[in-house]
Every structure is written in C-alpha cells, then in structure tokens.
Scaffold this active site. Sequence first.
Site, PDB file in Angstrom:
ATOM      1  N   LYS A   1     -29.444  12.507  91.107  1.00  0.00           N
ATOM      2  CA  LYS A   1     -30.071  13.671  91.748  1.00  0.00           C
ATOM      3  C   LYS A   1     -30.268  13.443  93.247  1.00  0.00           C
ATOM      4  CE  LYS A   1     -32.365  17.479  92.460  1.00  0.00           C
ATOM      5  NZ  LYS A   1     -33.675  17.799  91.889  1.00  0.00           N
TER       6      LYS A   1
ATOM      7  N   LYS B   1     -38.702  15.605 101.014  1.00  0.00           N
ATOM      8  CA  LYS B   1     -39.134  14.645  99.999  1.00  0.00           C
ATOM      9  C   LYS B   1     -37.931  13.959  99.356  1.00  0.00           C
ATOM     10  CE  LYS B   1     -39.638  15.340  95.690  1.00  0.00           C
ATOM     11  NZ  LYS B   1     -39.961  15.806  94.319  1.00  0.00           N
TER      12      LYS B   1
ATOM     13  N   LEU C   1     -43.265  17.793  87.664  1.00  0.00           N
ATOM     14  CA  LEU C   1     -44.330  17.509  88.627  1.00  0.00           C
ATOM     15  C   LEU C   1     -43.750  17.265  90.022  1.00  0.00           C
ATOM     16  CD1 LEU C   1     -46.451  15.155  86.351  1.00  0.00           C
ATOM     17  CD2 LEU C   1     -46.771  17.597  86.734  1.00  0.00           C
ATOM     18  N   PRO C   2     -44.603  17.340  91.064  1.00  0.00           N
ATOM     19  CA  PRO C   2     -44.092  17.296  92.443  1.00  0.00           C
ATOM     20  C   PRO C   2     -43.495  15.972  92.902  1.00  0.00           C
ATOM     21  CG  PRO C   2     -46.257  18.350  92.355  1.00  0.00           C
ATOM     22  CD  PRO C   2     -46.029  17.714  91.022  1.00  0.00           C
TER      23      PRO C   2
ATOM     24  N   THR D   1     -38.351  15.420  90.035  1.00  0.00           N
ATOM     25  CA  THR D   1     -37.476  14.623  90.890  1.00  0.00           C
ATOM     26  C   THR D   1     -38.342  13.558  91.560  1.00  0.00           C
ATOM     27  OG1 THR D   1     -35.920  16.427  91.300  1.00  0.00           O
ATOM     28  CG2 THR D   1     -35.944  14.630  92.899  1.00  0.00           C
TER      29      THR D   1
END
Length: 295
Positions: free
Chosen positions: A171, A246, A65-66, A96
């Site tokens: 990450k 983001k 998912l975003p 992420t």
Amino acid sequence: MTKIGFIGLGNMGGPMASNLVKSGMEVTGFDLMDEAIKIAESNGIKIAKDAPSTTVNADILITMLPASQHVESLYLGKKGLLEILDKETLIIDCSTIAPDSARKVAYKAKERNLRMIDAPVSGGVGGAQNASLTFIVGGHSDNVTKAKPILERMGKNIFHAGNNGAGQVAKVCNNMLLAIHMCGTAEAIALGVKNDLDPSVLSEIMRKSSGGNWSLEVYNPFPGVMDGVPASRNYEGGFLNKLMSKDLGLAKEASESSNSQTPMGDLARELYQELMEQGLEDLDFSSIQKKYLDL
C-alpha cells in the site's frame, strides 16, 4: 447470518460497513464521532456502546483507523482487544499503518492464538461507497481465504501480497507512486499552461502518449479539464492532503528500515508537507496543482 464488528465508521469505514449490511450481514459498529455514528445508524448498522462491545459474538472484526498509534492502542493497549477476543474471531485491519506496526500487532495476536490479517485499501471514498475498493492483503493464506467472501462485499479486487505486514508495504509503495505521478502531472500541465497551451488539449495529448498515467486519465488535477473529480469542485473531498502526507511518511519509515533509496518519494513528501504548512491539509491531494499555478 455472519456477525461483524466494525470499529471506525468515518468516510471510509462507514460506507464499507453499510455495504456489508446491504449484502445481508449483521454489523455492530463503533466510532468516537457522533456524526459518523448517526450516519451509520441510519444505514442499518447497530451501534455499540464502546469498541470492546463490537466484538461480542462477532465472527469477523474489522477495524479502519487513522494511524499506527490508534491500531496499536486498540489492540495492545490497556484492556486491548487482543485480551478479550474469541479465538474463533478473524481480525481484519483495513487501516493504512506502518508495516512494522502491522507485524507487531499480528505477532501479538498469534501469541494469543488469534487470526489476523492486514488489508489496507485503495480506491478512496468513491470506492468505499460503490463497493469497488482494492484490498491489498497480508497474512496467512488460510486467513486470507476466510476473509475473501467478506472483502468481496466491499471491493472488486483482492490481492494477497504476502505475510502479515506485506499488505501495508504494498500500500505505501502504491501511494508513494501515486503521489509521484500526481506531482509530475501537475507540474507538466502547469508548464504547458504557462506556455499558452490549453490544459485540456495538453492533457489529452499526454494521455494518449508516453506520459499517460492514472492522474491524467482518471483524476486530472487541473480545474475544468475533467468532470466529477475534486479539481472541478475546488479540490473538496477525495483523498486529503493530510492522508497523503501521512502515507508518504510511512513510505519514508519503510525506506529507512529497509535501507532503500526513494529520492522521488522523498521529494513528493516534501511537496505535500508544504501544502500542509499552507493550511491545505483538508483539500484533495490533486491540489498539488496549486503549487505550480495560482488557482
């Protein structure tokens, strides 16, 4: 046959789910976008009527998912999936998101005797299509071991970073460094070009010298220097500026919550924010080169 539910069939999730089908697994997926559903269905993925329906009889549930709010809403919101998932289903969240969000959802899952790991990916759309992704995993070692045969069908490298949330920390550290050396690479090439150097020659010199890095060797940001990269197709496709922005925001959140100093990461975030303000959010992140030269 292993049955997998897969929520989020976009540019990354769609190819990942397709590779699971190719490896002989039964995948039932869902996405909010009609185009993503159409492509997924053409690749042998069964389409569920809604997100909860993907969990029926699923051995594994994967989500891609975003952002943090989407993950928290799906699992913890009204009629959240944690309320309906079978205790035998292993949850793998490949989104992420903020490390704190990953820990929050995993904690709630554990309260309900559910097993969950965070497994954000590196490798981009190409890696998703070619099943060559790197998975950076956080969670209990037993759950990571159970997930590994599934992850191996979608990627080539699997790293267990630590407990829940550790995958997300690793990450954001990686992507912060990626942004920093992409900005530095673009800046250095621009300096050379403005002083009459050939960008291809300069890139090769730096690539073979102490300035060598992934952006030079694999993903050169200057148009025409390297074939097959976004810089040579008007910066279309690849890892979009809005996604890099983001992730740099997530790095900033992590630095603030841990009282860490990230001055170069902060500067990279500001530079990518400028690209967003210029309306370049849907170009590849190597388009930072545009900041230094009129391309």
